[in-house]
Design a protein around this motif. Structure first.
Motif, PDB file in Angstrom:
ATOM      1  N   ALA A   9       0.836  -1.202   0.000  1.00 52.96           N
ATOM      2  CA  ALA A   9       0.000   0.000   0.000  1.00 52.96           C
ATOM      3  C   ALA A   9       0.868   1.248   0.000  1.00 52.96           C
ATOM      4  CB  ALA A   9      -0.941  -0.008   1.200  1.00 52.96           C
ATOM      5  N   GLY A  10       1.947   1.228   0.770  1.00 57.38           N
ATOM      6  CA  GLY A  10       2.880   2.357   0.779  1.00 57.38           C
ATOM      7  C   GLY A  10       3.487   2.597  -0.588  1.00 57.38           C
ATOM      8  N   GLU A  11       3.807   1.525  -1.283  1.00 56.82           N
ATOM      9  CA  GLU A  11       4.366   1.645  -2.642  1.00 56.82           C
ATOM     10  C   GLU A  11       3.331   2.205  -3.610  1.00 56.82           C
ATOM     11  OE1 GLU A  11       7.405   1.324  -3.776  1.00 56.82           O
ATOM     12  OE2 GLU A  11       8.256   0.639  -1.879  1.00 56.82           O
ATOM     13  N   THR A  23       4.897   3.659   5.758  1.00 56.83           N
ATOM     14  CA  THR A  23       4.206   2.517   6.328  1.00 56.83           C
ATOM     15  C   THR A  23       3.034   3.029   7.167  1.00 56.83           C
ATOM     16  OG1 THR A  23       5.475   2.478   8.386  1.00 56.83           O
ATOM     17  CG2 THR A  23       6.365   1.217   6.500  1.00 56.83           C
ATOM     18  N   VAL A  24       2.087   2.151   7.444  1.00 55.17           N
ATOM     19  CA  VAL A  24       0.966   2.529   8.294  1.00 55.17           C
ATOM     20  C   VAL A  24       1.492   2.938   9.670  1.00 55.17           C
ATOM     21  CG1 VAL A  24      -1.178   1.745   9.372  1.00 55.17           C
ATOM     22  CG2 VAL A  24      -0.635   1.041   7.031  1.00 55.17           C
ATOM     23  N   TYR A  54      -0.987  15.931   6.753  1.00 54.28           N
ATOM     24  CA  TYR A  54      -0.802  14.943   5.681  1.00 54.28           C
ATOM     25  C   TYR A  54      -0.843  13.515   6.203  1.00 54.28           C
ATOM     26  CZ  TYR A  54       4.020  13.761   6.906  1.00 54.28           C
ATOM     27  OH  TYR A  54       5.129  13.305   7.557  1.00 54.28           O
ATOM     28  N   SER A  55      -0.423  13.297   7.429  1.00 53.80           N
ATOM     29  CA  SER A  55      -0.407  11.925   7.947  1.00 53.80           C
ATOM     30  C   SER A  55      -1.815  11.339   7.964  1.00 53.80           C
ATOM     31  CB  SER A  55       0.218  11.867   9.340  1.00 53.80           C
ATOM     32  OG  SER A  55      -0.481  12.717  10.237  1.00 53.80           O
ATOM     33  N   ARG A  56      -2.807  12.140   8.360  1.00 54.43           N
ATOM     34  CA  ARG A  56      -4.179  11.626   8.380  1.00 54.43           C
ATOM     35  C   ARG A  56      -4.705  11.454   6.960  1.00 54.43           C
ATOM     36  NH1 ARG A  56      -7.623   8.792   8.284  1.00 54.43           N
ATOM     37  NH2 ARG A  56      -9.371   8.509   9.699  1.00 54.43           N
ATOM     38  N   ASN A  57      -4.314  12.352   6.064  1.00 53.14           N
ATOM     39  CA  ASN A  57      -4.718  12.218   4.667  1.00 53.14           C
ATOM     40  C   ASN A  57      -4.179  10.922   4.070  1.00 53.14           C
ATOM     41  OD1 ASN A  57      -5.935  14.721   4.877  1.00 53.14           O
ATOM     42  ND2 ASN A  57      -4.247  15.803   3.929  1.00 53.14           N
ATOM     43  N   TRP A  58      -2.920  10.592   4.385  1.00 51.59           N
ATOM     44  CA  TRP A  58      -2.316   9.360   3.885  1.00 51.59           C
ATOM     45  C   TRP A  58      -3.103   8.151   4.390  1.00 51.59           C
ATOM     46  CZ3 TRP A  58      -0.383   4.716   5.382  1.00 51.59           C
ATOM     47  CH2 TRP A  58       0.436   4.037   4.485  1.00 51.59           C
ATOM     48  N   LEU A  59      -3.438   8.149   5.668  1.00 51.13           N
ATOM     49  CA  LEU A  59      -4.201   7.033   6.233  1.00 51.13           C
ATOM     50  C   LEU A  59      -5.564   6.910   5.559  1.00 51.13           C
ATOM     51  CD1 LEU A  59      -3.250   7.595   9.968  1.00 51.13           C
ATOM     52  CD2 LEU A  59      -2.609   5.607   8.560  1.00 51.13           C
ATOM     53  N   HIS A  60      -6.181   8.035   5.269  1.00 45.75           N
ATOM     54  CA  HIS A  60      -7.473   8.026   4.565  1.00 45.75           C
ATOM     55  C   HIS A  60      -7.328   7.390   3.180  1.00 45.75           C
ATOM     56  CE1 HIS A  60     -11.442   9.382   3.357  1.00 45.75           C
ATOM     57  NE2 HIS A  60     -10.891   9.845   2.247  1.00 45.75           N
ATOM     58  N   GLU A  61      -6.273   7.750   2.472  1.00 45.47           N
ATOM     59  CA  GLU A  61      -6.052   7.191   1.136  1.00 45.47           C
ATOM     60  C   GLU A  61      -5.634   5.723   1.188  1.00 45.47           C
ATOM     61  OE1 GLU A  61      -3.758   9.408  -1.707  1.00 45.47           O
ATOM     62  OE2 GLU A  61      -4.512  11.309  -0.919  1.00 45.47           O
ATOM     63  N   ALA A  62      -4.972   5.317   2.244  1.00 37.24           N
ATOM     64  CA  ALA A  62      -4.480   3.942   2.356  1.00 37.24           C
ATOM     65  C   ALA A  62      -5.597   2.952   2.681  1.00 37.24           C
ATOM     66  CB  ALA A  62      -3.381   3.855   3.419  1.00 37.24           C
ATOM     67  N   CYS A  63      -6.566   3.363   3.477  1.00 38.85           N
ATOM     68  CA  CYS A  63      -7.598   2.424   3.931  1.00 38.85           C
ATOM     69  C   CYS A  63      -8.286   1.654   2.805  1.00 38.85           C
ATOM     70  CB  CYS A  63      -8.610   3.121   4.826  1.00 38.85           C
ATOM     71  SG  CYS A  63      -8.011   3.261   6.526  1.00 38.85           S
ATOM     72  N   PRO A  64      -8.704   2.293   1.717  1.00 42.57           N
ATOM     73  CA  PRO A  64      -9.392   1.532   0.667  1.00 42.57           C
ATOM     74  C   PRO A  64      -8.507   0.516  -0.061  1.00 42.57           C
ATOM     75  CG  PRO A  64      -9.814   3.886   0.423  1.00 42.57           C
ATOM     76  CD  PRO A  64      -8.753   3.733   1.449  1.00 42.57           C
ATOM     77  N   ILE A  65      -7.195   0.657   0.039  1.00 42.58           N
ATOM     78  CA  ILE A  65      -6.326  -0.279  -0.683  1.00 42.58           C
ATOM     79  C   ILE A  65      -5.651  -1.289   0.233  1.00 42.58           C
ATOM     80  CG2 ILE A  65      -5.948   1.280  -2.624  1.00 42.58           C
ATOM     81  CD1 ILE A  65      -3.243   1.995  -1.454  1.00 42.58           C
ATOM     82  N   LEU A  66      -5.879  -1.169   1.530  1.00 44.48           N
ATOM     83  CA  LEU A  66      -5.299  -2.117   2.479  1.00 44.48           C
ATOM     84  C   LEU A  66      -6.197  -3.340   2.641  1.00 44.48           C
ATOM     85  CD1 LEU A  66      -4.082   0.314   5.255  1.00 44.48           C
ATOM     86  CD2 LEU A  66      -2.611  -1.195   3.897  1.00 44.48           C
ATOM     87  N   ALA A  67      -5.586  -4.468   2.920  1.00 45.08           N
ATOM     88  CA  ALA A  67      -6.335  -5.690   3.200  1.00 45.08           C
ATOM     89  C   ALA A  67      -7.156  -5.493   4.481  1.00 45.08           C
ATOM     90  CB  ALA A  67      -5.380  -6.862   3.348  1.00 45.08           C
ATOM     91  N   GLU A  68      -8.318  -6.134   4.549  1.00 44.35           N
ATOM     92  CA  GLU A  68      -9.208  -6.014   5.712  1.00 44.35           C
ATOM     93  C   GLU A  68      -8.499  -6.367   7.019  1.00 44.35           C
ATOM     94  OE1 GLU A  68     -12.395  -4.999   6.394  1.00 44.35           O
ATOM     95  OE2 GLU A  68     -12.367  -4.178   4.375  1.00 44.35           O
TER      96      GLU A  68
END
Length: 118
Positions: A9-11, A23-24, A54-68
């Motif tokens: 997800a980071g990549e 990383t998360v 930006y850290s919270r924005n990154w987490l927002h963008e990461a959630c839909p692409i991370l495994a459950e």
């Protein structure tokens, strides 16, 4: 889109324009740091404040692409930090960024001049 582990997800986000493959853990730590600063009186410039978000924005963008299973591990901590942030800020419908309740330093001066109040 296939769900990703934390590293993948980071990549993906790095390829979308983030400056590195975070990383998360890094972003949760940065979000926790910012929440603590806001609770205690964030005093840097308004540009620094918006940049630190930006850290919270990154987490927002990461959630839909991370495994459950990855999301399930992190979401309780992220939600707790979000709650703390909401308690430490004043929602103002975007006029001044859901600004900190405690207005101090450069950020406080800038927000007060824009009409924000404690």
């Amino acid at each position: 889109m296939e769900p990703h582990n934390e590293q993948a997800a980071g990549e993906v986000l790095h390829q979308r324009g983030w400056r590195k493959a975070f990383t998360v853990q890094e972003m949760v730590d940065k979000w926790a740091w910012l929440v603590g600063r806001v609770e205690n009186g964030y005093s840097d410039l308004v540009d620094e404040y918006t940049n630190d978000l930006y850290s919270r924005n990154w987490l927002h963008e990461a959630c839909p692409i991370l495994a459950e299973r990855v999301i399930a591990l992190w979401i309780p901590q992220i939600k707790a930090l979000d709650d703390r942030f909401r308690d430490a800020t004043v929602f103002d419908d975007g006029i001044s960024l859901s600004h900190p309740r405690l207005l101090v330093g450069d950020l406080g001066r800038s927000l007060r001049s824009a009409g924000a109040t404690d």
